[in-house]
Scaffold this motif. Structure first.
Motif, PDB file in Angstrom:
ATOM      1  N   VAL A 142     -65.791 -56.805-132.881  1.00 48.64           N
ATOM      2  CA  VAL A 142     -66.436 -55.813-132.029  1.00 48.64           C
ATOM      3  C   VAL A 142     -65.562 -55.612-130.793  1.00 48.64           C
ATOM      4  O   VAL A 142     -65.045 -56.564-130.218  1.00 48.64           O
ATOM      5  CB  VAL A 142     -67.871 -56.234-131.622  1.00 48.64           C
ATOM      6  N   THR A 143     -65.362 -54.342-130.425  1.00 51.13           N
ATOM      7  CA  THR A 143     -64.554 -54.014-129.256  1.00 51.13           C
ATOM      8  C   THR A 143     -65.294 -53.022-128.376  1.00 51.13           C
ATOM      9  O   THR A 143     -66.143 -52.257-128.840  1.00 51.13           O
ATOM     10  CB  THR A 143     -63.201 -53.390-129.662  1.00 51.13           C
ATOM     11  N   THR A 144     -64.955 -53.047-127.095  1.00 56.12           N
ATOM     12  CA  THR A 144     -65.422 -52.021-126.160  1.00 56.12           C
ATOM     13  C   THR A 144     -64.202 -51.354-125.558  1.00 56.12           C
ATOM     14  O   THR A 144     -63.137 -51.963-125.427  1.00 56.12           O
ATOM     15  CB  THR A 144     -66.302 -52.617-125.044  1.00 56.12           C
ATOM     16  N   CYS A 145     -64.370 -50.097-125.183  1.00 59.53           N
ATOM     17  CA  CYS A 145     -63.219 -49.282-124.807  1.00 59.53           C
ATOM     18  C   CYS A 145     -63.587 -48.395-123.620  1.00 59.53           C
ATOM     19  O   CYS A 145     -64.772 -48.112-123.359  1.00 59.53           O
ATOM     20  CB  CYS A 145     -62.785 -48.438-126.009  1.00 59.53           C
ATOM     21  N   LYS A 146     -62.571 -47.951-122.918  1.00 55.60           N
ATOM     22  CA  LYS A 146     -62.787 -47.075-121.769  1.00 55.60           C
ATOM     23  C   LYS A 146     -63.357 -45.726-122.181  1.00 55.60           C
ATOM     24  O   LYS A 146     -63.904 -44.991-121.343  1.00 55.60           O
ATOM     25  CB  LYS A 146     -61.458 -46.877-121.024  1.00 55.60           C
ATOM     26  N   VAL A 190     -68.585 -48.537-128.359  1.00 51.36           N
ATOM     27  CA  VAL A 190     -68.570 -49.882-128.927  1.00 51.36           C
ATOM     28  C   VAL A 190     -68.305 -49.730-130.415  1.00 51.36           C
ATOM     29  O   VAL A 190     -69.021 -48.998-131.103  1.00 51.36           O
ATOM     30  CB  VAL A 190     -69.904 -50.619-128.686  1.00 51.36           C
ATOM     31  N   ARG A 191     -67.270 -50.406-130.914  1.00 49.41           N
ATOM     32  CA  ARG A 191     -66.877 -50.271-132.316  1.00 49.41           C
ATOM     33  C   ARG A 191     -66.955 -51.618-133.020  1.00 49.41           C
ATOM     34  O   ARG A 191     -66.478 -52.625-132.488  1.00 49.41           O
ATOM     35  CB  ARG A 191     -65.461 -49.722-132.429  1.00 49.41           C
ATOM     36  N   VAL A 192     -67.533 -51.615-134.214  1.00 40.13           N
ATOM     37  CA  VAL A 192     -67.507 -52.779-135.096  1.00 40.13           C
ATOM     38  C   VAL A 192     -66.479 -52.480-136.163  1.00 40.13           C
ATOM     39  O   VAL A 192     -66.604 -51.493-136.897  1.00 40.13           O
ATOM     40  CB  VAL A 192     -68.888 -53.065-135.706  1.00 40.13           C
ATOM     41  N   ILE A 193     -65.454 -53.307-136.257  1.00 39.34           N
ATOM     42  CA  ILE A 193     -64.278 -53.005-137.071  1.00 39.34           C
ATOM     43  C   ILE A 193     -64.102 -54.061-138.153  1.00 39.34           C
ATOM     44  O   ILE A 193     -64.255 -55.262-137.897  1.00 39.34           O
ATOM     45  CB  ILE A 193     -63.014 -52.956-136.179  1.00 39.34           C
ATOM     46  N   ASP A 194     -63.773 -53.599-139.355  1.00 39.55           N
ATOM     47  CA  ASP A 194     -63.284 -54.492-140.403  1.00 39.55           C
ATOM     48  C   ASP A 194     -61.758 -54.454-140.306  1.00 39.55           C
ATOM     49  O   ASP A 194     -61.126 -53.485-140.749  1.00 39.55           O
ATOM     50  CB  ASP A 194     -63.741 -54.013-141.784  1.00 39.55           C
ATOM     51  N   PRO A 195     -61.129 -55.476-139.715  1.00 33.05           N
ATOM     52  CA  PRO A 195     -59.693 -55.378-139.446  1.00 33.05           C
ATOM     53  C   PRO A 195     -58.831 -55.342-140.705  1.00 33.05           C
ATOM     54  O   PRO A 195     -57.777 -54.708-140.712  1.00 33.05           O
ATOM     55  CB  PRO A 195     -59.408 -56.637-138.606  1.00 33.05           C
TER      56      PRO A 195
END
Length: 375
Positions: A96-100, A104-109
């Motif tokens: 999970v990442t947060t960005c400017k 909020v994104r949940v990612i399967d890397p």
């Protein structure tokens, strides 16, 4: 290993010995090159050996195998702006990442896909932070439209609205969440604050229960969090922070007072240990595994001294070999330390416990009571 962010578009990996070094360590074991701007986020994979995530001002997320110095994955088309934070889930299958850009994104890397996304989880313009809970829920901190600090809990099955939302105060400091999955407690520390608030996360409404606040006189410039296996189980210590001041670092212990001297099973369930469950290649091929758990009944004692052998070059840095066991050099006695009050350690009456409070609902049945104190 220690991985400090670098002002150059690369970062290094150092091997920190168990003994006190007699000279400065200036050369990293591995140098990782791939970012074009400053690296600001570094986090280890929770179950795979030597897998490291880095994110920088170039909006990139890169996964490395620091055992070989090679780049495993490069996520360069996911984020459109500066990345604020990144956090793995319990088995390292999602991120999970947060960005400017206020997403909020949940990612399967491994698939390099965004599996869930939420725009403006908090309506304010200030930065948002997000972390995974042990059960897969997501906990976020941010600001309301009126610049009030907020916390929220989200279920990925219904990511449109939070299942819990609380407003806290109007301070400007961004709330940094620290999570202990063993006790289901989230500690919130804000830069510039002089307090640490803590909440219990449960499966029943209202889901997020305020517990208490540890307060001090001096504001914090930063905060670190001790891994669970580094705590003193004989003192019923369930969390330890390292509070950064202008010229010192103050340890803050969170304890649960108990009359009995016996090991407290409810405070210390088996916790993730240092041994990985997977090799980097296994994880990259699609395998997942839960963390390898250890018991803290007798306290954590490393089984043996493990040192990584440097054996040849690799793209982006030097290559690490397989761990080998070597006898440690003679230990150098550590310098004596003192409490933040500048009295010797163990001084009676100088460092008073901070404010504590009985825990609500489920925790109250266990009779917990948290105190903050310097150690």
């Amino acid at each position: 290993q220690c991985l400090p962010p670098s002002s150059q578009p690369c970062h290094g990996v150092w091997q920190i010995p168990d003994y006190v070094p007699v000279r400065n360590m200036t050369e990293p074991v591995v140098t990782l090159e791939g970012h074009s701007k400053r690296v600001g986020i570094l986090t280890w994979h929770p179950t795979a050996r030597n897998v490291l995530l880095s994110a920088g001002g170039d909006n990139l997320v890169i996964l490395w195998n620091v055992g070989t110095g090679e780049m495993l994955l490069r996520l360069d088309e996911v984020h459109t702006d500066l990345i604020y934070n990144a956090c793995w889930n319990r088995n390292g299958s999602l991120l999970v990442t947060t960005c400017k850009d206020k997403h909020v994104r949940v990612i399967d890397p491994r698939k390099q896909q965004v599996v869930a996304e939420k725009s403006k989880p908090h309506q304010g313009a200030r930065p948002v932070r997000a972390i995974f809970m042990a059960d897969g829920k997501i906990f976020t901190t941010g600001f309301s439209r009126m610049s009030e600090r907020q916390l929220a809990l989200w279920d990925l099955k219904s990511f449109e609205e939070p299942i819990a939302l609380q407003e806290m105060d109007t301070s400007n400091g961004v709330l940094l969440p620290f999570y202990d999955p063993d006790s289901s407690i989230v500690y919130l520390c804000g830069k510039g604050d002089s307090s640490i608030r803590y909440f219990e996360i449960t499966d029943e409404p209202p889901y997020v229960h305020y517990l208490s606040t540890y307060s001090s006189k001096e504001p914090q410039r930063g905060m670190g969090f001790m891994p669970k296996r580094g705590l003193d189980v004989s003192k019923c210590e369930i969390a330890r922070f390292f509070k950064l001041h202008e010229r010192k670092c103050e340890p803050i212990a969170m304890t649960v007072p108990r009359k009995s001297d016996l090991f407290q099973d409810d405070l210390y369930p088996d916790t993730p240990g240092p041994e990985p469950a997977l090799e980097a290649d296994e994880w990259l091929s699609g395998k997942d595994a839960e963390p390898v758990l250890i018991s803290l009944r007798d306290g954590y004692v490393p089984a043996k001294n493990r040192e990584l052998k440097v054996c040849g070059g690799a793209p982006g840095g030097r290559r690490w070999g397989t761990p080998e066991t070597t006898p440690p050099p003679p230990r150098v006695p550590a310098l004596s330390s003192s409490c933040p009050c500048h009295a010797p350690l163990g001084c009676p009456g100088h460092c008073r416990p901070g404010s504590g409070g009985s825990l609500s609902r489920g925790s109250a049945r266990r009779g917990w009571w948290l105190l903050g104190k310097c150690t």
